[in-house]
Structures are given as structure tokens and as C-alpha cells.
Design a protein around this motif. Structure first.
Motif, PDB file in Angstrom:
ATOM      1  N   ARG A 161     -35.853  28.736 -15.632  1.00  0.00           N
ATOM      2  CA  ARG A 161     -36.705  29.777 -15.076  1.00  0.00           C
ATOM      3  C   ARG A 161     -37.974  29.123 -14.538  1.00  0.00           C
ATOM      4  NH1 ARG A 161     -37.488  33.135 -20.422  1.00  0.00           N
ATOM      5  NH2 ARG A 161     -37.818  30.955 -21.055  1.00  0.00           N
ATOM      6  N   PHE A 203     -35.212  28.931 -10.854  1.00  0.00           N
ATOM      7  CA  PHE A 203     -34.901  30.241 -10.287  1.00  0.00           C
ATOM      8  C   PHE A 203     -35.970  31.269 -10.630  1.00  0.00           C
ATOM      9  CE2 PHE A 203     -32.651  29.993 -14.355  1.00  0.00           C
ATOM     10  CZ  PHE A 203     -32.916  31.227 -14.952  1.00  0.00           C
ATOM     11  N   ALA A 218     -36.837  35.439  -8.938  1.00  0.00           N
ATOM     12  CA  ALA A 218     -36.319  36.440  -8.004  1.00  0.00           C
ATOM     13  C   ALA A 218     -37.241  36.674  -6.818  1.00  0.00           C
ATOM     14  CB  ALA A 218     -36.079  37.752  -8.743  1.00  0.00           C
ATOM     15  N   ARG A 224     -36.174  43.431  -8.510  1.00  0.00           N
ATOM     16  CA  ARG A 224     -36.336  42.572  -9.691  1.00  0.00           C
ATOM     17  C   ARG A 224     -37.799  42.279  -9.988  1.00  0.00           C
ATOM     18  NH1 ARG A 224     -31.803  39.623 -12.271  1.00  0.00           N
ATOM     19  NH2 ARG A 224     -29.975  40.665 -11.435  1.00  0.00           N
ATOM     20  N   ILE A 252     -33.755  28.244  -6.392  1.00  0.00           N
ATOM     21  CA  ILE A 252     -32.793  29.337  -6.296  1.00  0.00           C
ATOM     22  C   ILE A 252     -33.565  30.647  -6.199  1.00  0.00           C
ATOM     23  CG2 ILE A 252     -30.901  30.561  -7.429  1.00  0.00           C
ATOM     24  CD1 ILE A 252     -30.215  28.003  -8.910  1.00  0.00           C
ATOM     25  N   GLU A 276     -33.412  33.983  -6.737  1.00  0.00           N
ATOM     26  CA  GLU A 276     -32.552  34.931  -7.437  1.00  0.00           C
ATOM     27  C   GLU A 276     -32.557  36.277  -6.716  1.00  0.00           C
ATOM     28  OE1 GLU A 276     -31.958  36.367 -12.101  1.00  0.00           O
ATOM     29  OE2 GLU A 276     -33.882  35.566 -11.408  1.00  0.00           O
ATOM     30  N   ASP A 277     -31.358  36.860  -6.584  1.00  0.00           N
ATOM     31  CA  ASP A 277     -31.191  38.154  -5.898  1.00  0.00           C
ATOM     32  C   ASP A 277     -31.561  38.059  -4.417  1.00  0.00           C
ATOM     33  OD1 ASP A 277     -30.094  40.655  -6.300  1.00  0.00           O
ATOM     34  OD2 ASP A 277     -31.980  41.625  -6.818  1.00  0.00           O
ATOM     35  N   SER A 278     -31.298  36.888  -3.824  1.00  0.00           N
ATOM     36  CA  SER A 278     -31.600  36.685  -2.395  1.00  0.00           C
ATOM     37  C   SER A 278     -31.026  37.775  -1.515  1.00  0.00           C
ATOM     38  CB  SER A 278     -30.996  35.353  -1.909  1.00  0.00           C
ATOM     39  OG  SER A 278     -31.346  34.272  -2.701  1.00  0.00           O
ATOM     40  N   ALA A 320     -28.771  33.120  -3.400  1.00  0.00           N
ATOM     41  CA  ALA A 320     -28.061  33.612  -4.583  1.00  0.00           C
ATOM     42  C   ALA A 320     -27.667  35.074  -4.419  1.00  0.00           C
ATOM     43  CB  ALA A 320     -28.941  33.448  -5.819  1.00  0.00           C
ATOM     44  N   THR A 332     -26.812  37.328  -6.639  1.00  0.00           N
ATOM     45  CA  THR A 332     -26.904  37.382  -8.093  1.00  0.00           C
ATOM     46  C   THR A 332     -26.061  38.483  -8.717  1.00  0.00           C
ATOM     47  OG1 THR A 332     -29.120  36.440  -7.949  1.00  0.00           O
ATOM     48  CG2 THR A 332     -28.562  37.543 -10.004  1.00  0.00           C
ATOM     49  N   HIS A 365     -24.923  30.487  -4.226  1.00  0.00           N
ATOM     50  CA  HIS A 365     -24.543  30.822  -5.597  1.00  0.00           C
ATOM     51  C   HIS A 365     -24.026  32.259  -5.587  1.00  0.00           C
ATOM     52  CE1 HIS A 365     -25.064  30.603 -10.068  1.00  0.00           C
ATOM     53  NE2 HIS A 365     -25.169  31.914  -9.915  1.00  0.00           N
TER      54      HIS A 365
END
Length: 222
Positions: free
Chosen positions: A27, A47, A49, A54, A87, A89-91, A117, A119, A152
């Protein structure tokens, strides 16, 4: 995650693998990065978001907070000699302008590659192609931001392999995969599926000894 996890990662990192970069995800938290450093890995995918959903309900952070934390952690990792991936996250549920702003922020701080990602396994292959094309068109105009891109994908709708291949078709060079598609909820893109699709359908030499895939899958299953 735990001391046992840290010992396991450290044992792998100390194997001295000649053709692998051993990485451990973290994280965007300094304590996580310290755990990775202590485990002797040489690469850390960080990573955090970028989707407003998020940010509001999971992180409870503003966009500005995210960018500040991202800068701090990427710079910290680079100061400790790590290869750093970012990364987002929740791209695939993120505002594209802010997503690209986060990528630029990570690159400015020293990131070595960026990752798209999916996610929650949310998109279809056509959407994945669009997102990757948009990222490239917005970032790759300047050589500074022309970094390798990873992808991802999660398999909530059974599209992880398809979305991974769609991203590769658009220029992604680091597909993130899991043996037997293991992963949280419905799993991730299957290592063996992606490898065989690239080898047989795309004519790409992955360097993987495909005759060992069955043995590997059985071993990981056990």
C-alpha cells in the motif's frame, strides 16, 4: 500482511533467482515499504486508488491527499534503491484526467512503470482498449512519461484473460497474472491461459517452457 508472509517473501528473494525480479506489493504506506525493504525484494508495486468511489468510501482521502501520499512513497522507495511500479487501483472506474495526473505524479517522483488495474473486473475488452489508448495518447506525448505499462485484471465477469490480451494488443508489456487464476473473489488473469494465448494465437515467444505448465498448475493447486 504478517510476519510469516514477510519471512516467505524474504526466503524467495534470497534464492538468487537469475531470471526473475522478486517484487512485493505495498500500500502507499511507509510501513509497508519498510516491510518490503526488510524482506530484500528489489521491486515494489505501490498501489493506491484513483477512483472517486474508493477515495470517498475506502480511503477517505481527497485527490490532493492521494497525490501527496503517492509522491512521498515513490520517492521513499527510490531513495532505498527499489524499482517502483505504480498500480492505480480501480483505474477502470477512474476519471481519466485524474488517472493520468496520478501516473504523471508517480513518474515525476521516480516510478519505473505504471499499471492499469481493473480491480473489480468491471470492464469489457473494448473498454480496456479505449482506456489504454487514452493513457498512451495523454502520457506518451512526452518522452519523460513514456514508461512501460502493466495491466492487472480480475475475473469477476470471466473477462480477466480477454481484458489482459486486449491491453497487450494496445501496447501493454507487463501482464500481471496468477497461476490457476487464483486471487481474491473470482480470481485474476490465469498465467497459463495468457501464456498459451500469446504463444499460440499471437505467435509471441514468452520464454515460458509451456510443457511445464501442467506440472506447475498441479503443484500450485497442492
Amino acid at each position: 500482511v504478517s510476519d510469516a508472509e514477510k519471512r516467505t517473501v524474504a526466503a524467495i528473494a534470497r534464492e538468487g533467482l537469475s531470471h526473475a525480479s522478486v517484487a512485493a506489493p505495498a500500500r502507499a504506506v511507509i510501513e509497508d515499504l519498510d516491510a518490503c525493504i526488510e524482506a530484500d525484494v528489489n521491486e515494489v508495486p505501490i498501489f493506491i486508488a484513483t477512483s472517486d468511489f474508493r477515495l470517498k468510501y475506502q480511503l477517505r482521502m481527497s485527490r490532493e491527499d492521494v497525490l501527496e501520499r503517492l509522491t512521498e512513497c515513490v520517492e521513499y522507495g527510490k531513495d532505498h534503491g527499489l524499482v517502483i511500479d505504480y498500480i492505480a487501483e480501480d483505474s477502470t472506474r477512474s476519471d481519466l484526467e485524474f488517472l493520468c495526473q496520478a501516473y504523471r505524479t508517480a513518474i515525476d517522483a521516480g516510478a519505473d512503470k505504471i499499471c492499469v488495474a481493473d480491480t473489480v473486473g468491471f470492464v469489457r475488452p473494448e473498454v480496456m482498449r479505449y482506456i489504454v489508448r487514452e493513457i498512451k495518447s495523454r502520457l506518451w506525448r512526452e518522452s519523460k512519461y513514456k514508461l512501460p505499462i502493466a495491466v492487472h485484471c480480475h475475473d469477476d465477469f470471466g473477462l480477466a484473460t480477454a481484458n489482459t490480451l486486449a491491453a497487450i494488443e494496445e501496447g501493454v508489456t507487463y501482464p500481471q497474472v496468477c497461476v490457476n487464476a487464483y486471487g481474491e473473489r473470482a480470481g485474476n488473469a490465469a498465467f497459463e491461459e495468457v501464456v498459451m494465448a500469446l504463444e499460440e494465437l499471437y505467435g509471441i515467444d514468452t520464454g515460458i517452457k509451456t510443457e511445464k505448465l501442467y506440472q506447475l498448475s498441479r503443484l500450485v493447486e497442492r
